[in-house]
Design a protein around this motif. Sequence first.
Motif, PDB file in Angstrom:
ATOM      1  N   CYS A 132       0.780  -0.963  -0.017  1.00 30.10           N
ATOM      2  CA  CYS A 132      -0.133   0.014  -0.027  1.00 30.10           C
ATOM      3  C   CYS A 132       0.935   1.353   0.029  1.00 30.10           C
ATOM      4  O   CYS A 132       1.902   1.319   0.761  1.00 30.10           O
ATOM      5  CB  CYS A 132      -0.679  -0.100   1.308  1.00 30.10           C
ATOM      6  N   HIS A 189     -11.038   2.133  -1.444  1.00 35.81           N
ATOM      7  CA  HIS A 189     -10.305   3.649  -0.498  1.00 35.81           C
ATOM      8  C   HIS A 189     -11.157   4.634  -1.303  1.00 35.81           C
ATOM      9  O   HIS A 189     -11.054   4.705  -2.417  1.00 35.81           O
ATOM     10  CB  HIS A 189      -8.673   3.603  -0.693  1.00 35.81           C
ATOM     11  N   PRO A 200       1.674  -0.098   5.251  1.00 39.11           N
ATOM     12  CA  PRO A 200       2.869   0.242   4.192  1.00 39.11           C
ATOM     13  C   PRO A 200       4.229  -0.020   4.707  1.00 39.11           C
ATOM     14  O   PRO A 200       5.170  -0.365   3.806  1.00 39.11           O
ATOM     15  CB  PRO A 200       2.580   1.519   3.984  1.00 39.11           C
ATOM     16  N   TYR A 245      -2.103   6.121  10.908  1.00 37.75           N
ATOM     17  CA  TYR A 245      -2.230   5.223  12.045  1.00 37.75           C
ATOM     18  C   TYR A 245      -1.836   3.816  11.703  1.00 37.75           C
ATOM     19  O   TYR A 245      -1.857   3.121  12.473  1.00 37.75           O
ATOM     20  CB  TYR A 245      -3.757   5.224  12.488  1.00 37.75           C
ATOM     21  N   CYS A 246      -1.493   3.484  10.656  1.00 33.16           N
ATOM     22  CA  CYS A 246      -1.382   2.123  10.119  1.00 33.16           C
ATOM     23  C   CYS A 246       0.031   1.849   9.697  1.00 33.16           C
ATOM     24  O   CYS A 246       0.791   2.518   9.221  1.00 33.16           O
ATOM     25  CB  CYS A 246      -2.147   2.274   8.567  1.00 33.16           C
ATOM     26  N   ASN A 288      -0.614   4.377   0.629  1.00 30.14           N
ATOM     27  CA  ASN A 288      -1.447   5.524   1.325  1.00 30.14           C
ATOM     28  C   ASN A 288      -0.860   6.072   2.462  1.00 30.14           C
ATOM     29  O   ASN A 288      -1.167   7.090   2.714  1.00 30.14           O
ATOM     30  CB  ASN A 288      -2.758   4.910   1.275  1.00 30.14           C
ATOM     31  N   PHE A 289      -0.148   5.449   3.146  1.00 32.22           N
ATOM     32  CA  PHE A 289       0.268   5.881   4.444  1.00 32.22           C
ATOM     33  C   PHE A 289      -0.592   6.507   5.344  1.00 32.22           C
ATOM     34  O   PHE A 289      -0.236   7.732   5.777  1.00 32.22           O
ATOM     35  CB  PHE A 289       1.568   6.659   4.149  1.00 32.22           C
ATOM     36  N   CYS A 290      -1.873   6.035   5.780  1.00 29.55           N
ATOM     37  CA  CYS A 290      -2.570   6.756   6.508  1.00 29.55           C
ATOM     38  C   CYS A 290      -1.599   6.490   7.806  1.00 29.55           C
ATOM     39  O   CYS A 290      -1.064   5.732   8.236  1.00 29.55           O
ATOM     40  CB  CYS A 290      -3.799   5.590   6.997  1.00 29.55           C
TER      41      CYS A 290
HETATM   42  S1  SF4 Z   1      -5.517   1.844   6.388  1.00 31.46           S
HETATM   43 FE1  SF4 Z   1      -5.535   0.953   4.435  1.00 31.46          FE
HETATM   44  S2  SF4 Z   1      -5.028   2.406   2.864  1.00 31.46           S
HETATM   45 FE2  SF4 Z   1      -4.473   3.256   4.805  1.00 31.46          FE
HETATM   46  S3  SF4 Z   1      -2.186   2.738   4.833  1.00 31.46           S
HETATM   47 FE3  SF4 Z   1      -3.373   1.232   5.930  1.00 31.46          FE
HETATM   48  S4  SF4 Z   1      -3.605  -0.501   4.327  1.00 31.46           S
HETATM   49 FE4  SF4 Z   1      -3.172   1.366   3.194  1.00 31.46          FE
END
Ligand code: SF4
Length: 461
Positions: free
Chosen positions: A180, A261, A190, A186-187, A182-184
């Motif tokens: 991924c 997304h 990635p 909190y996540c 997107n680098f949200c």
């Molecule tokens: S929440 Fe989903 S879209 Fe966002 S970084 Fe994590 S895996 Fe990627």
Amino acid sequence: MSYENIKEELLNWSLKFKEKQGHAPHMCFLTFGCQMSFHDAELIAGLLWELGFVKIDQPEQADIIVMNTCSVRESAENRVLGQLGRLKHLKENNPDMIIAFGGCMAQRPEIVEKIEKSYRQVDLLFGTHKIDDFLRLLHNVLFSQSRSKDLEETNALPKEGLPRLRVQKHSAMVSITYGCNNFCTYCIVPYVRGRERSRRPEDIISEIEFLVADGVKEVTLLGQNVNSYGKGLEPQVDFADLLVEVAEITDLKRIRFMTSHPRDVSDKLISAFAQYDNICKHFHLPLQAGSNSILKAMNRGYSKEKYLQLAQKIKEDVPQVSFTTDIIVGFPSETEEEFQETLDLVEKIGFDSAYTFIYSKRGGTPAAQMEGQVPYQIKQQRIQRLMDLQAEISLQKNLKLEGETLQVLVEGPSKNDANMYTGRSDGYKLVHFPSQEDKTGEIISVKIEKASPWHLTGRLV
Ligand code: SF4
């Protein structure tokens, strides 16, 4: 040594094992986390099955235990480490047992350091980019009697055509993207699953054609963000194109996809979604939060207005859609007013159901360093208020289905009642119904008689 030689030596080892022990080597899988983790476990099971290993559920009797782990939350990691600690005793009883540790936790350097220092029972460490290299690592352990690891981040796609030992006969997950971008904030994904890369459409189509020929009725197209499928592929192709090609596969009864997304949902995708009957009318679209300031802090890349617009378009174009989401409460600095915006949006949109999560600090993510971490008690109160609201909305939605007849793909006997069977409707509703016969794997008609917030009960038509 060539891959073929490695396989041959492992096959000979497995045959000798059988001669000596009187039974084929036993493999046991301990799998944690998301669909991607279970998909990886099925691939490794396929590789070992081809060598004559037999799958069992009891770790005590296993000759190899394969752990595919999850790093989404600290609590998930602690659960895995707790389980790994308990395996130490099994290894003491059977020193020849092999313990393989992999998945997202194996991509976190601080976890690897802990494993190498304090969990001597682990023989093999495999990374999320190295599923198709599992046999080489196993060969190292068996033939050089030493610990073996490969955690390199290659951002390559796994080899195509690997054997797979699926858990479900009638449904299958098919990965279309890995990683991924997107680098949200909190996540951790990635950082543990690498950069986004898409499989070629022809490889996906031939895998699904093979699955349909093998009795599969439903496929789920899988990716951290399926909507950005195709980026970097030549000739140009996007997710809507792939969905149409999959929908035109003969005898494929049902298609699902996750996870979408909002930033990448196109009108083209919505019209493909509407056009084909075998594309299940369930759209899962994570919202995460209902206030623009929090969405910005999460680096989600869309506003609440954009999300609302998308939700309304999907519902207008596909009125029968079952619309579900993910929501995080208690993100750092979230105020009571910002949380109220989430409740307001949930009420306005009216989700069929929502997966709700309390924000938990994840080491290695930007949000973990943010100011204004919300006290746990406040987070608990907020998630209860959100769940109460959503339960009422889900119940109202499900009450409208009483008296309706739904097409249900039967997953098997209910876990709580042997006379009851369970399955999923096209809209991904959980449906329970009584049956004398085992209808597992069939798509059957169920007349809905009773609705509850989280499931429906009915009778066979
Ligand atoms: S929440 Fe989903 S879209 Fe966002 S970084 Fe994590 S895996 Fe990627």
